[in-house]
Design an enzyme around this catalytic site. Structure first.
Site, PDB file in Angstrom:
ATOM      1  N   THR A  79       1.290   6.910   5.011  1.00  0.00           N
ATOM      2  CA  THR A  79       2.524   7.300   4.319  1.00  0.00           C
ATOM      3  C   THR A  79       3.175   8.488   5.038  1.00  0.00           C
ATOM      4  OG1 THR A  79       1.446   6.588   2.281  1.00  0.00           O
ATOM      5  CG2 THR A  79       3.540   7.722   2.041  1.00  0.00           C
ATOM      6  N   SER A  90      -0.871  -0.863   3.553  1.00  0.00           N
ATOM      7  CA  SER A  90      -1.638  -1.607   2.546  1.00  0.00           C
ATOM      8  C   SER A  90      -1.512  -3.112   2.807  1.00  0.00           C
ATOM      9  CB  SER A  90      -1.103  -1.323   1.143  1.00  0.00           C
ATOM     10  OG  SER A  90      -1.629  -0.122   0.660  1.00  0.00           O
ATOM     11  N   ASN A  93      -1.878  14.444   0.367  1.00  0.00           N
ATOM     12  CA  ASN A  93      -2.091  13.519   1.485  1.00  0.00           C
ATOM     13  C   ASN A  93      -0.822  13.264   2.300  1.00  0.00           C
ATOM     14  OD1 ASN A  93      -1.756  10.401   2.196  1.00  0.00           O
ATOM     15  ND2 ASN A  93      -3.840  11.010   2.669  1.00  0.00           N
ATOM     16  N   LYS A 132      10.982  -0.816  -2.225  1.00  0.00           N
ATOM     17  CA  LYS A 132      10.241  -0.330  -1.059  1.00  0.00           C
ATOM     18  C   LYS A 132       9.678  -1.493  -0.234  1.00  0.00           C
ATOM     19  CE  LYS A 132       7.765   3.205  -2.169  1.00  0.00           C
ATOM     20  NZ  LYS A 132       6.731   4.205  -2.515  1.00  0.00           N
ATOM     21  N   LYS A 166       2.834  -4.920  -6.198  1.00  0.00           N
ATOM     22  CA  LYS A 166       2.068  -3.987  -5.356  1.00  0.00           C
ATOM     23  C   LYS A 166       2.473  -2.565  -5.677  1.00  0.00           C
ATOM     24  CE  LYS A 166      -0.694  -3.201  -1.876  1.00  0.00           C
ATOM     25  NZ  LYS A 166      -1.377  -2.225  -2.760  1.00  0.00           N
ATOM     26  N   LYS A 203       3.264  -0.635 -10.582  1.00  0.00           N
ATOM     27  CA  LYS A 203       2.719   0.730 -10.574  1.00  0.00           C
ATOM     28  C   LYS A 203       1.829   0.914 -11.784  1.00  0.00           C
ATOM     29  CE  LYS A 203       3.565   4.420  -7.982  1.00  0.00           C
ATOM     30  NZ  LYS A 203       3.949   4.311  -6.583  1.00  0.00           N
TER      31      LYS A 203
HETATM   32  N1  GLU Z   1       1.307   4.629  -3.781  1.00  0.00           N
HETATM   33  C1  GLU Z   1       1.971   4.335  -2.561  1.00  0.00           C
HETATM   34  C2  GLU Z   1       3.468   4.239  -2.771  1.00  0.00           C
HETATM   35  O1  GLU Z   1       4.038   4.769  -3.698  1.00  0.00           O
HETATM   36  C3  GLU Z   1       1.372   3.134  -1.862  1.00  0.00           C
HETATM   37  C4  GLU Z   1       1.376   1.883  -2.650  1.00  0.00           C
HETATM   38  C5  GLU Z   1       0.529   0.782  -2.034  1.00  0.00           C
HETATM   39  O2  GLU Z   1      -0.040   0.978  -0.983  1.00  0.00           O
HETATM   40  O3  GLU Z   1       0.487  -0.265  -2.655  1.00  0.00           O
HETATM   41  O4  GLU Z   1       4.160   3.707  -1.955  1.00  0.00           O
END
Ligand code: GLU
Length: 428
Positions: free
Chosen positions: A191, A362, A222, A95, A71, A107
């Site tokens: 976030t 998410s 954002n 995370k 994810k 990613k």
């Molecule tokens: N891009 C965000 C992060 O770095 C969210 C990632 C997601 O929702 O999968 O945490």
């Protein structure tokens, strides 16, 4: 987004190595977790509006999926590098583990500048990205989301391309979709709000009254915008924000010692986080150089832009007054700067804990898509608060009990959870 000799992957690996060593993790598990499990490197040809064809370089990297599908977001940035994506995929694993959601880490990124691309070109790029990757992502394989310079509109184009290729409706393949099209209420705010939920808990733990605090924020995209909004709603005062000016190709800091009006500032900011300087002056903002955000005499610093921002050469500019560093960006503090912050006793809310609200929401989006039943915003926010607060408490308690630096405490929890998953699966 490497500059100078900075390498985000080395940064992520150094952090991992140091904690793996502390907890005595066996070498095979270390070897597995120190690098991504899978990498996809590809090119995306896009027919541009002027009739030419441009070839973009892109990546998707899955660091670990032992606890669930990989994810993580997809970034569009001209300075993207494969090592940055590797690092970010690793940070996603930690995370998801620290907030204890059943997902792994991944990613993606494309080397491009969406600020200079038309809507049509961006759509073609999104669709091209999915065409190259459709076999390697999926609701149970790897689930992308928005990140730096990508948003709900991009996610919907990507979803549409995936569903066209696979044939069927698979809303769980991507998150951060528009509300009404499989998106969750609150995902846009998640976030930034998540940063403030853990900041609120940190201030409580440190016995600091939030209404008496001031903050300086780097970035006004954002994450920064929603963090600033909630923080001011809780009574804090944001006195400075800095952001990249895409016209001048430099960053500026916008300051008002009496506190910035965040809603007003948002109304004069474009979709990439560039604030209109003239209107900001009319609003009573002082305009300072981009790096002035770090030297403000505030209680709280919130880096909410990119990695590699607090470094050996500017960490000494942090004022004596600063008590808390809430890392809203991924990897904003280099290991050298981190040593200085540790010595100075600044309380750190480490990045992969501080900014976990996005991926947590998410996860809620996936759950709602699976049920095909969507929650009210209040319910989403309340569940997000519960998750973020619980994660903060677990890290804080370990930090207290074992006298660990907050970043190390978060790493200990995450690495242990992921190591347990790979061991139970019999991978090592
Ligand atoms: N891009 C965000 C992060 O770095 C969210 C990632 C997601 O929702 O999968 O945490």
């Amino acid at each position: 987004m490497s500059k100078e000799n900075y390498n985000a992957y080395e940064h992520a690996q150094a952090q991992f190595n140091s904690v793996a060593d502390k907890i005595g993790l066996d070498e095979t598990t270390c070897e597995l977790l120190r690098q991504p499990i899978r990498e996809y490197h590809f090119t995306i040809p896009v027919k541009m509006d002027d009739g030419s064809t441009k070839v973009f370089k892109a990546f998707r990297i899955q660091h670990n999926d032992a606890r669930g599908p990989a994810k993580g977001g997809i970034r569009f940035h001209p300075n993207e590098t494969v090592d940055t994506i590797r690092a970010l995929s690793m940070w996603m694993t930690w995370k998801c583990a620290v907030v204890d959601i059943p997902l792994g880490g991944g990613k993606g990124g494309v080397i491009c500048d969406p600020r200079t691309m038309s809507e049509r070109e961006q759509e073609q790029l999104c669709r091209g990205y999915i065409r190259q990757l459709a076999k390697n992502i999926g609701p149970n394989i790897d689930v992308p989301a928005p990140d730096v310079m990508t948003n709900a509109k991009h996610m919907l184009w990507m979803l549409d391309e995936y569903e066209t290729i696979v044939g069927g409706r698979y809303p769980g393949v991507i998150t951060g979709k528009p509300v009404g099209m499989g998106g969750s209420l609150g995902r846009t705010e998640a976030t930034g709000f998540g940063v403030v939920f853990v900041l609120r808990e940190a201030l409580k733990a440190l016995d600091i009254d939030i209404t008496k605090t001031t903050a300086s924020i780097q970035g006004f995209g954002n994450v920064a915008q929603y963090a600033a909004l909630l923080y001011t709603q809780l009574g804090g005062k944001v006195i400075a924000i800095s952001c990249w000016d895409n016209n001048d190709k430099t960053a500026y800091t916008f300051k008002n010692a009496d506190g910035l009006d965040i809603e007003k500032l948002r109304s004069i900011t474009d979709s990439f986080g560039t604030v209109d300087k003239d209107k900001a002056k009319e609003m009573g903002c002082e305009i300072l150089p981009g790096d002035a955000w770090i030297e403000q005499e505030v209680d709280i610093l919130i880096p909410a832009a990119l990695e590699n921002q607090i470094k050996a050469d500017n960490v000494h500019k942090i004022s004596e007054k600063v008590k808390v560093l809430a890392e809203a960006a991924n990897g904003p503090t280099t290991p050298e700067a981190d040593e200085v912050i540790k010595e100075r006793g600044i309380f750190v809310i480490p990045d992969f804990l501080a900014n976990a609200g996005g991926v947590t929401c998410s996860y809620f989006e996936q759950v709602q898509c699976n049920m095909n039943y969507f929650w009210e915003k209040e319910e989403v926010m309340q569940k997000l608060d519960t998750k973020m607060t619980a994660a903060f408490k677990a890290v804080y308690d370990l930090h207290k009990e074992q006298d660990l630096y907050m970043r190390d405490a978060a790493y200990v929890i995450s690495i242990n959870r992921v190591a347990e998953a790979v061991k139970k699966r019999g991978w090592v």
